[in-house]
Every structure is written in structure tokens, then in C-alpha cells.
Scaffold this motif. Structure first.
Motif, PDB file in Angstrom:
ATOM      1  N   PHE A  62       2.674   4.412  69.295  1.00 31.39           N
ATOM      2  CA  PHE A  62       2.377   3.801  70.592  1.00 31.39           C
ATOM      3  C   PHE A  62       1.503   2.561  70.412  1.00 31.39           C
ATOM      4  CE2 PHE A  62       2.660   8.459  72.020  1.00 31.39           C
ATOM      5  CZ  PHE A  62       4.036   8.359  72.223  1.00 31.39           C
ATOM      6  N   ARG A  63       0.616   2.606  69.429  1.00 32.14           N
ATOM      7  CA  ARG A  63      -0.216   1.446  69.157  1.00 32.14           C
ATOM      8  C   ARG A  63       0.638   0.272  68.670  1.00 32.14           C
ATOM      9  NH1 ARG A  63      -5.893   1.112  65.702  1.00 32.14           N
ATOM     10  NH2 ARG A  63      -6.061  -1.182  65.734  1.00 32.14           N
ATOM     11  N   TRP A 101      -9.778  -1.379  70.200  1.00 28.35           N
ATOM     12  CA  TRP A 101      -8.588  -2.166  69.896  1.00 28.35           C
ATOM     13  C   TRP A 101      -7.694  -2.266  71.127  1.00 28.35           C
ATOM     14  CZ3 TRP A 101      -3.608  -0.792  70.632  1.00 28.35           C
ATOM     15  CH2 TRP A 101      -3.323   0.575  70.781  1.00 28.35           C
ATOM     16  N   VAL A 102      -7.700  -1.215  71.959  1.00 25.85           N
ATOM     17  CA  VAL A 102      -6.862  -1.233  73.157  1.00 25.85           C
ATOM     18  C   VAL A 102      -7.308  -2.348  74.099  1.00 25.85           C
ATOM     19  CG1 VAL A 102      -5.913   0.119  75.046  1.00 25.85           C
ATOM     20  CG2 VAL A 102      -6.617   1.276  72.953  1.00 25.85           C
ATOM     21  N   SER A 103      -8.611  -2.517  74.235  1.00 22.43           N
ATOM     22  CA  SER A 103      -9.147  -3.570  75.093  1.00 22.43           C
ATOM     23  C   SER A 103      -8.743  -4.942  74.573  1.00 22.43           C
ATOM     24  CB  SER A 103     -10.669  -3.459  75.181  1.00 22.43           C
ATOM     25  OG  SER A 103     -11.204  -4.500  75.957  1.00 22.43           O
ATOM     26  N   ARG A 104      -8.860  -5.132  73.279  1.00 17.63           N
ATOM     27  CA  ARG A 104      -8.490  -6.429  72.690  1.00 17.63           C
ATOM     28  C   ARG A 104      -6.991  -6.707  72.858  1.00 17.63           C
ATOM     29  NH1 ARG A 104     -11.954  -4.328  68.753  1.00 17.63           N
ATOM     30  NH2 ARG A 104     -10.191  -3.788  67.400  1.00 17.63           N
ATOM     31  N   ALA A 105      -6.187  -5.677  72.616  1.00 14.82           N
ATOM     32  CA  ALA A 105      -4.734  -5.846  72.743  1.00 14.82           C
ATOM     33  C   ALA A 105      -4.342  -6.064  74.199  1.00 14.82           C
ATOM     34  CB  ALA A 105      -4.018  -4.627  72.175  1.00 14.82           C
ATOM     35  N   GLY A 106      -5.105  -5.502  75.110  1.00 13.04           N
ATOM     36  CA  GLY A 106      -4.762  -5.609  76.509  1.00 13.04           C
ATOM     37  C   GLY A 106      -4.759  -7.028  77.035  1.00 13.04           C
TER      38      GLY A 106
END
Length: 289
Positions: A207-208, A278-283
């Protein structure tokens, strides 16, 4: 664009390049030098059909829907007049005919050959585009091996990057988006499989990949929701909350977001973004950002 229209424009006045295009003529000369009395060079040259005649016959057969005969005409040009202007044009049309006949690998091979031989030719963009189309036509259902998707992306990227002013760029970019969505869909399929088996680390990695590698695809919405589910099951509540917050920011009306919000509420939690995740950065790179 119609194939015949694109290739008929301006060709009526082309003349064959001088002393070029007689396939096998060197063999005939060699035979004469070896003393073969039965070979007459002038008769051999006269027996060849003119390139322009073959080309027009090929186009006529294409318009009549007789692709097999059209292919024979274009192939005859490439064999008998390989270094002529019509020889180059015939190579491209042969590539197109092979594609239309569903001979995808043959079209790929001949299209690549043309681009390698004549990278600066006005028809090189079209030849490269057909290579991409031939790969694109082989893209299977998302449950199967997606190597054709990756190859279609590579071929269409060549169109976009090497021939940015060509008329094929817009469609090439559309097909790149579709193929990338296929690759992301395959990652999602595998990720769901791992999630069902409670192999959470493997699932989260898939999913990442979708979120980081394929941010501008339709799969991202579900990928974020699955990350909420996966991280929550692993006890990584901060990551689950961050994934939900990013999902809500980008897709506030999504059913996936509503489901993720309810899942967090079962543990007394709510979406909350951790800026260091990392989710925040990718978002910040997502389609809804």
C-alpha cells in the motif's frame, strides 16, 4: 489521424533516391563478376516494380481493408528499394499494418528498427507511438502479470520525451496514466491478499508503494484506507491516524474516509496528522492535494 492521410501528404512529388533501393543488386553484380552468363543486370532492374507504384497499391489495399496484401506491398518496397524515400515510408506503414493485424511483437520490432535507423525522421514519432500502442494492447487484467504495462509506459515516455511537439503526445500521456493505474492496481491486489492473511508488514509495504510511487492514480484513495486498517491492526496508531488525516484532506467525501474514521473511533481515536510521518510527506503529492 488516419494512417493513409498522414502519409499521403506531400509524397506525390517525391522521387526515388538516385541509384538506391535495389535489394539484391549487389548480389547480381557479384554474380556477373564471377562470370555468370545467365544474369542480365538491366533485365533484373527492369523487373522490379517502381516504389511509388507499390506504395500506392499498399495504401489502396489498406483503404479496402486488405491488410495482408497491403503488408506484401510495403514489404516488397523495403526489400527492393530499402534506401529510398519510399523505403522509409514503407517501413512505417508496415509497422502500422502489423499493429492493425494484431501482430504486436512484429510491430514492436519493426517500429523500434525504424526509430533506431532514422531517429530524426519526421515519421519517427509515429513509429515510436505504434510501439507504445502495441505494448498497450497487450496489457492484461490487473490480476495478471503487468510487465506489458511497464513496457507501454517506457515506450510512451519515449514519445513524450523525444518528440514533445508531436501530435501523439496527448494520447501517449493518457495511456501512460492508464498503465500506471494498472501497475498500482496490481500492488493493491497483492496488498489485499497479504492483509487478508494478516501479513501486515507485507501488506503495508504494498500500500505504501501505491501512495509513494503511483500518487496520481485512482488506487491511492483505497491504498490510504488500507494503510489505516493495516497500521491500526499492527498497533501503529499514530501512522493509522496520519493515513486517515491525509485521506480526509484529499478525499473528504470518500466512503473510504468515512470507513477509516469509524475504524479509528472504535479505539477512541480520530484522524490526526503526524508531520514527521512518511504518509504526511507523501500526501503532499497526491491527486487531491
Amino acid at each position: 489521424m488516419t494512417a493513409t492521410g498522414s502519409y499521403n501528404r506531400g509524397w506525390a512529388g517525391h522521387r526515388l533516391l538516385a541509384a538506391a533501393g535495389l535489394v539484391g543488386l549487389s548480389l547480381v553484380l557479384g554474380a556477373c563478376q564471377n562470370g555468370d552468363p545467365d544474369i542480365d543486370i538491366s533485365n533484373y532492374a527492369a523487373s522490379l516494380d517502381p516504389a511509388d507504384q507499390l506504395y500506392n497499391e499498399g495504401l489502396a489495399n489498406m483503404q479496402a481493408g486488405n491488410m495482408t496484401e497491403a503488408s506484401r506491398k510495403f514489404e516488397a518496397i523495403t526489400k527492393q528499394h530499402p534506401y529510398s524515400e519510399y523505403g522509409r515510408k514503407a517501413m512505417v506503414m508496415q509497422t502500422f499494418v502489423q499493429y492493425r493485424q494484431g501482430q504486436h511483437q512484429e510491430a514492436i520490432n519493426s517500429g523500434k528498427r525504424f526509430v533506431n535507423l532514422y531517429p530524426n525522421d519526421p515519421d519517427a514519432a509515429y513509429a515510436q507511438y505504434i510501439v507504445g500502442l502495441a505494448y498497450f494492447k497487450q496489457i492484461p487484467a490487473v490480476t495478471r502479470d503487468q510487465r506489458p504495462s511497464a513496457r507501454a509506459i517506457e515506450a510512451m515516455n519515449e514519445v513524450v520525451e523525444r518528440y514533445p511537439d508531436s501530435e501523439y503526445v496527448d494520447d501517449a500521456q493518457a495511456k501512460i496514466r492508464y498503465a500506471r493505474d494498472q501497475l498500482a492496481g496490481k500492488e493493491m491486489q497483492i496488498g489485499r491478499y497479504y492483509l487478508e492473511r494478516r501479513e501486515y508488514v507485507a501488506a503495508a509495504n504494498r500500500f505504501r508503494t501505491v501512495v509513494e510511487t503511483y500518487p496520481n492514480t485512482r488506487q491511492v484513495e483505497e491504498a490510504l484506507a488500507r494503510l489505516v486498517e493495516t497500521y491500526y491492526a499492527m498497533g501503529l496508531t499514530s501512522e493509522a491516524q496520519t493515513a486517515a488525516a491525509v485521506l480526509g484532506h484529499n478525499f473528504p467525501d470518500s466512503q473510504w474516509y468515512a470507513d477509516s474514521y469509524k475504524l479509528l473511533q472504535t479505539g477512541g481515536l480520530e484522524p490526526r496528522e503526524n508531520k514527521g510521518s512518511w504518509v504526511s510527506r507523501a500526501g503532499k503529492r497526491l491527486i487531491g492535494a
